[in-house]
Design an enzyme around this catalytic site. Structure first.
Site, mmCIF file in Angstrom:
data_model
loop_
_atom_site.group_PDB
_atom_site.id
_atom_site.type_symbol
_atom_site.label_atom_id
_atom_site.label_comp_id
_atom_site.label_asym_id
_atom_site.label_seq_id
_atom_site.Cartn_x
_atom_site.Cartn_y
_atom_site.Cartn_z
ATOM 1 N N GLU A 58 0.835 -1.205 0.000
ATOM 2 C CA GLU A 58 0.000 0.000 0.000
ATOM 3 C C GLU A 58 0.870 1.255 0.000
ATOM 4 O O GLU A 58 1.908 1.300 0.654
ATOM 5 C CB GLU A 58 -0.907 0.060 1.236
ATOM 6 C CG GLU A 58 -1.835 -1.121 1.404
ATOM 7 C CD GLU A 58 -3.078 -1.045 0.555
ATOM 8 O OE1 GLU A 58 -3.308 0.009 -0.084
ATOM 9 O OE2 GLU A 58 -3.827 -2.046 0.530
ATOM 10 N N THR A 59 0.405 2.246 -0.733
ATOM 11 C CA THR A 59 0.946 3.600 -0.648
ATOM 12 C C THR A 59 -0.189 4.521 -0.239
ATOM 13 O O THR A 59 -1.272 4.485 -0.833
ATOM 14 C CB THR A 59 1.539 4.054 -1.987
ATOM 15 O OG1 THR A 59 2.662 3.216 -2.309
ATOM 16 C CG2 THR A 59 2.013 5.499 -1.927
#
Length: 288
Positions: free
Chosen positions: A46-47
């Protein structure tokens, strides 16, 4: 384009464990396609993109921010570890003066409050419902073969399939289990399932730190073969095991190679507190 970007290991007090998430602080609106490009470049599960809601907002003084999460393949509706990482960046690197932060997200308003021994996420609770084995038999057998299954639940809100393995299995079995995720998107392509959770009951006693339950999480449908530590899945693991164990406060461990600890508290108002630590391991500037 120059953007401050960080990597924080979430749900751990030790660097290089827990779940790493990239956190990008946005002073102004970012081109829509750039979110996905950056997430793909970071190549983490995830970003997170934290944005100011008003031009006069400040990452040090303000308490409300917008928050979006992207995997390398798609935007995601809810992510616990990247929310924890975002709060850690604001508290530790921007010295945010508030004790509680509110994030406006696709899943509603989420709060993160600072405590001495970690950060507490205030998340919604998502119920699970019994799932007929025969409807998902091909999926489960492709993933874990003939491993004994005790219970199967489905969460329509999160599109997660929760598979409780037999109580005859313990933590070491779950940790060593070879899970074949590659064929899963081709087997389940209706869009009903976006994540597979495997879980086992914790030990009744012993000399080591006790955990009420263990889990592993897989999301090949969104480009994540195995997620190291998944805060959001505990919005359904928490209530499931609370009912099974008759407890509101629990300690959980996610059995990926990196591993991570989560403290779970089911609240009377129908929400769940998920607490964990975070260690910021990288700080830099995105220059593309």
């Amino acid at each position: 384009m120059k953007l401050p970007i960080f990597i924080a290991d979430a749900f751990t007090a030790t660097a290089f464990r827990g779940n790493p998430a990239a956190v990008c602080l946005l002073e102004r609106t970012l081109d829509e396609d750039a979110h996905q490009d950056i997430a793909r470049e970071m190549n983490l599960s995830e970003t997170a993109f934290v944005r100011k809601l008003q031009p006069t907002d400040d990452f040090t003084q303000s308490s409300r921010f917008g928050l979006r999460w992207f995997t390398p393949e798609a935007e995601f509706p809810l992510c616990g570890h990247a929310t924890l990482a975002s709060a850690a960046v604001l508290f530790q690197k921007r010295k945010n003066t508030n004790s509680t932060l509110t994030f406006v997200t696709m899943s509603g308003e989420l709060k993160a409050r600072r405590e001495e021994d970690g950060i507490v996420l205030d998340f919604p609770v998502y119920p699970t419902f019994p799932q007929d084995f025969h409807e998902v038999e091909d999926l489960i057998k492709a993933a874990i073969g003939d491993t004994l299954v005790q219970d199967i639940r489905y969460s329509p809100d999160t599109k997660n399939l929760l598979v409780r393995l037999s109580d005859s299995y313990d933590r070491s079995f779950l940790e060593s289990l070879k899970v074949n995720t590659e064929p899963l998107p081709a087997i389940e392509k209706t869009g009903k399932v976006r994540g597979l959770i495997l879980t086992v009951k914790g030990e009744p006693g012993g000399q080591t730190a006790l955990y009420d339950f263990y889990s592993r999480c897989f999301a090949p449908w969104v480009g994540v073969a195995e997620d190291p530590v998944t805060g959001s899945t505990h919005t359904l693991l928490g209530p499931y095991w609370s009912e099974e164990l008759g407890k509101k406060e629990m300690r959980a461990f996610q059995c990926s190679r990196r591993g991570g600890e989560l403290d779970i508290n089911l609240r009377p108002d129908g929400r769940v507190d998920i607490k964990g630590g975070a260690v910021i391991v990288l700080e830099g500037t995105l220059t593309a």
